[in-house]
Write a protein that holds these residues in place. Structure first.
Motif, PDB file in Angstrom:
ATOM      1  N   UNK B 143       0.836  -1.214   0.000  1.00  0.00           N
ATOM      2  CA  UNK B 143       0.000   0.000   0.000  1.00  0.00           C
ATOM      3  C   UNK B 143       0.866   1.258   0.000  1.00  0.00           C
ATOM      4  N   UNK B 144       0.418   2.299  -0.701  1.00  0.00           N
ATOM      5  CA  UNK B 144       1.115   3.586  -0.550  1.00  0.00           C
ATOM      6  C   UNK B 144       0.920   4.105   0.874  1.00  0.00           C
ATOM      7  N   UNK B 145       1.966   4.690   1.423  1.00  0.00           N
ATOM      8  CA  UNK B 145       1.850   5.205   2.787  1.00  0.00           C
ATOM      9  C   UNK B 145       0.736   6.242   2.892  1.00  0.00           C
ATOM     10  N   UNK B 146       0.498   6.967   1.798  1.00  0.00           N
ATOM     11  CA  UNK B 146      -0.533   8.013   1.819  1.00  0.00           C
ATOM     12  C   UNK B 146      -1.928   7.436   2.063  1.00  0.00           C
ATOM     13  N   UNK B 147      -2.106   6.144   1.764  1.00  0.00           N
ATOM     14  CA  UNK B 147      -3.438   5.556   1.907  1.00  0.00           C
ATOM     15  C   UNK B 147      -3.682   5.004   3.319  1.00  0.00           C
ATOM     16  N   UNK B 148      -2.650   5.055   4.165  1.00  0.00           N
ATOM     17  CA  UNK B 148      -2.800   4.501   5.511  1.00  0.00           C
ATOM     18  C   UNK B 148      -3.573   5.441   6.421  1.00  0.00           C
ATOM     19  N   UNK B 149      -4.248   4.865   7.410  1.00  0.00           N
ATOM     20  CA  UNK B 149      -4.910   5.679   8.426  1.00  0.00           C
ATOM     21  C   UNK B 149      -3.845   6.343   9.305  1.00  0.00           C
ATOM     22  N   UNK B 150      -4.268   7.316  10.109  1.00  0.00           N
ATOM     23  CA  UNK B 150      -3.340   8.024  10.997  1.00  0.00           C
ATOM     24  C   UNK B 150      -2.626   7.031  11.913  1.00  0.00           C
ATOM     25  N   UNK B 151      -3.387   6.114  12.470  1.00  0.00           N
ATOM     26  CA  UNK B 151      -2.794   5.145  13.392  1.00  0.00           C
ATOM     27  C   UNK B 151      -1.778   4.261  12.708  1.00  0.00           C
ATOM     28  N   UNK B 152      -2.099   3.830  11.498  1.00  0.00           N
ATOM     29  CA  UNK B 152      -1.162   2.976  10.760  1.00  0.00           C
ATOM     30  C   UNK B 152       0.098   3.757  10.366  1.00  0.00           C
ATOM     31  N   UNK B 153      -0.094   5.035  10.086  1.00  0.00           N
ATOM     32  CA  UNK B 153       1.085   5.851   9.765  1.00  0.00           C
ATOM     33  C   UNK B 153       2.018   5.925  10.978  1.00  0.00           C
ATOM     34  N   UNK B 154       1.417   6.013  12.159  1.00  0.00           N
ATOM     35  CA  UNK B 154       2.249   6.020  13.372  1.00  0.00           C
ATOM     36  C   UNK B 154       2.996   4.702  13.522  1.00  0.00           C
ATOM     37  N   UNK B 155       2.307   3.611  13.195  1.00  0.00           N
ATOM     38  CA  UNK B 155       2.970   2.308  13.262  1.00  0.00           C
ATOM     39  C   UNK B 155       4.087   2.223  12.231  1.00  0.00           C
ATOM     40  N   UNK B 156       3.859   2.826  11.066  1.00  0.00           N
ATOM     41  CA  UNK B 156       4.901   2.822  10.033  1.00  0.00           C
ATOM     42  C   UNK B 156       6.118   3.623  10.499  1.00  0.00           C
TER      43      UNK B 156
END
Lengths: 297, 250
Positions: B143-156
């Motif tokens: 998945x593109x990072x831009x498509x992640x939810x806020x929480x998933x971005x934090x996990x990334x």
């Protein structure tokens, strides 16, 4: 036919110039208005050593390219460390203007306002590119080489690193990566390429003067890059072709005087291109993009 | 101590963000910094990671390394990883490319070559796979990072910081804006990292999580360290009760 060859020679020279700018500004998101300074350093350095020292073209060209790269490195040392965004843009503009003033005032080296003339055309051992078509062939080979080098850099780990810096420099640094070193390397390489286009220009036209290094030259190459799409390698070449050829075609259609003094074709094209770009430009994620640096945050 | 700050001060214009702060974060422990907004918590993490230079004071790492002599990227190479209050993934890159971009090696190495290196060096690839599982991103690598939810971005952000295999991890608000499921993933990751001997320093307003997870709690207010100690000791502090009342006792 000579006219067509002449036009294509200018396209090749400006395409190399545009490639240098699209590589730096497109990959890093840092807009430089100083690349005409590197163009000028390459042109003057090569012209001076070939005219005053009688150096052969390959040696003179190497000195021109090396001097431009060194200038990029020295400019980048403080500027890339200390400045970002709009401040960087202003300093690069000032850099180009200082160089233009030096070219005008250091007349014992540079020929002053009249510049240097009688610069020999490009040559290689046993080959002298004295005709329009041979010069076109030579310039086409140089353009192809620069195109492949720039495209290779964009696709390499180096290009990816610059892309990450453009996207988020703080995040990049937090991963233990030296963003400053990567940016300095990018500016030096880009300056070298701009210097090469200056060398090509000086040895093609046989003349270099401060009038070739003005803000209008900066606007010209910026239009080429923006018309083709900032960061696009093919776009830089296409933009150089469009911005070089269209005014000429209009001038021939309307007549030079009418085109340049009544309709101000060049200025109209620049203005139109900038308006369209500012209105419709998107970054690679599809969001409205600024012309200046993304790293200004 | 893994990290020690001695008399650190930092002023932004008329605001004294850090006022003579002296504090030590224990090795292989989870230290939580709590306090009201504007108390200097993020500035403290920025001083340690190098994104903010203090006006005075010393910051020592791993038994005496003077961190102030190191640029931020060199501190990361020394073993200090961090995440940010607002997650900062490379939005145009995929989840996997974000993680691979962090692989150590050539300073300019990022996704493409890093990917190739990881494929050729099984331990690297194994490490990346493990990190993606730990952060529950293993099913979303393309998945593109831009498509992640806020929480998933934090996990990334967390996954990317872990690729460096840091000795010490600075987490700025790892639970803020994160849904309960992703919060559980973060808690689990922190517990496993502590078991692996990592030093964790985190800022959080999620007091329930802080009190159950942290080994040490540091309470800050107006740029000063008010008190520190075991979670139950700090809980008894009046400022702590005033600031987090209703949350702590919930």
């Amino acid at each position: 036919m000579d006219y067509l060859f002449s036009l294509l020679n200018y396209v090749a020279i400006y395409a190399v110039f545009a490639l240098s700018l699209t590589f730096f500004s497109g990959e890093l998101g840092l807009l430089s208005l100083g690349h005409v300074g590197f163009f000028g350093i390459g042109a003057y350095a090569s012209a001076i050593v070939s005219l005053k020292l009688g150096l052969s073209f390959p040696l003179a060209a190497g000195i021109g390219v090396g001097a431009a790269a060194l200038a990029g490195f020295l400019l980048g040392l403080p500027v890339l460390r200390l400045l970002k965004g709009d401040y960087f843009v202003l300093v690069t503009l000032g850099f180009a203007e200082i160089l233009r003033t030096l070219a005008r005032d250091l007349s014992s080296f540079t020929g002053g306002a009249y510049g240097l003339s009688g610069i020999r055309h490009a040559s290689l051992p046993g080959v002298y590119f004295g005709t329009q078509w041979s010069q076109l062939l030579f310039h086409a080979v140089l353009l192809a080489a620069v195109f492949l080098v720039v495209r290779g850099m964009v696709r390499s780990s180096f290009g990816r690193a610059l892309n990450c810096i453009r996207l988020d420099e703080i995040a990049y640094v937090s991963l233990g990566k030296n963003a400053f070193a990567a940016k300095l390397r990018a500016l030096s390489v880009s300056a070298a390429i701009a210097g090469l286009s200056g060398v090509m220009f000086a040895h093609y036209t046989s003349v270099i003067s401060p009038s070739s290094l003005g803000v209008d030259a900066t606007v010209l190459v910026l239009c080429m890059v923006l018309v083709g799409g900032l960061g696009s390698v093919w776009g830089a070449v296409a933009g150089a072709a469009i911005v070089t050829v269209v005014p000429e075609v209009l001038a021939r259609t309307l007549g030079t005087v009418v085109a340049n003094q009544v309709f101000f074709v060049n200025q109209m094209l620049f203005g139109l291109a900038l308006i369209l770009i500012i209105r419709f430009r998107r970054d690679r994620a599809g969001r409205p993009a600024r012309l200046a640096a993304v790293s200004s945050s | 101590m893994m990290i020690t700050l001695n008399g650190v001060a930092k002023r932004f214009g008329g605001v004294l963000a850090l006022n003579d702060v002296t504090v030590g974060f224990e090795r292989s422990a989870v230290s939580a910094i709590v306090g009201p907004n504007g108390s200097g918590k993020t500035t403290l993490l920025n001083v340690v990671s190098g994104f903010c230079r203090p006006d005075r004071g010393k910051v020592l790492f791993d038994g005496g390394v003077d961190l102030l002599r190191y640029a931020p990227y060199r501190r990361a190479r020394l073993g200090i990883g961090r995440t940010f209050q607002e997650p900062r993934p490379f939005l145009e890159l995929s989840v996997l490319d974000n993680v691979l971009a962090a692989l150590p090696g050539d300073a300019d190495q990022t996704a493409e070559t890093a990917n190739a290196d990881a494929d050729h060096v099984p331990s690297l690839r194994h490490g990346v796979d493990g990190i993606l599982r730990l952060t529950d991103l293993d099913s979303e690598t393309a998945k593109p990072a831009a498509s992640l939810s806020f929480g998933k971005r934090k996990l990334l952000d967390l996954a990317r910081a872990l690729v460096l295999n840091p000795m010490c991890l600075l987490l700025d608000e790892p639970f803020a804006g994160v849904d309960p499921r992703n919060s559980r993933t973060v808690i689990s990751a922190i517990e496993r990292l502590r078991c692996a001997g990592k030093t964790i320093v985190m800022i959080s307003h999620e007091i329930d999580i802080v009190l159950s997870l942290a080994d040490q709690v540091f309470l800050m207010d107006e740029g000063r360290l008010v008190t520190s100690g075991l979670p139950d000791d700090v809980r008894a502090n009046r400022l702590f009760a005033d600031t987090f009342m209703g949350t702590a006792n919930a």
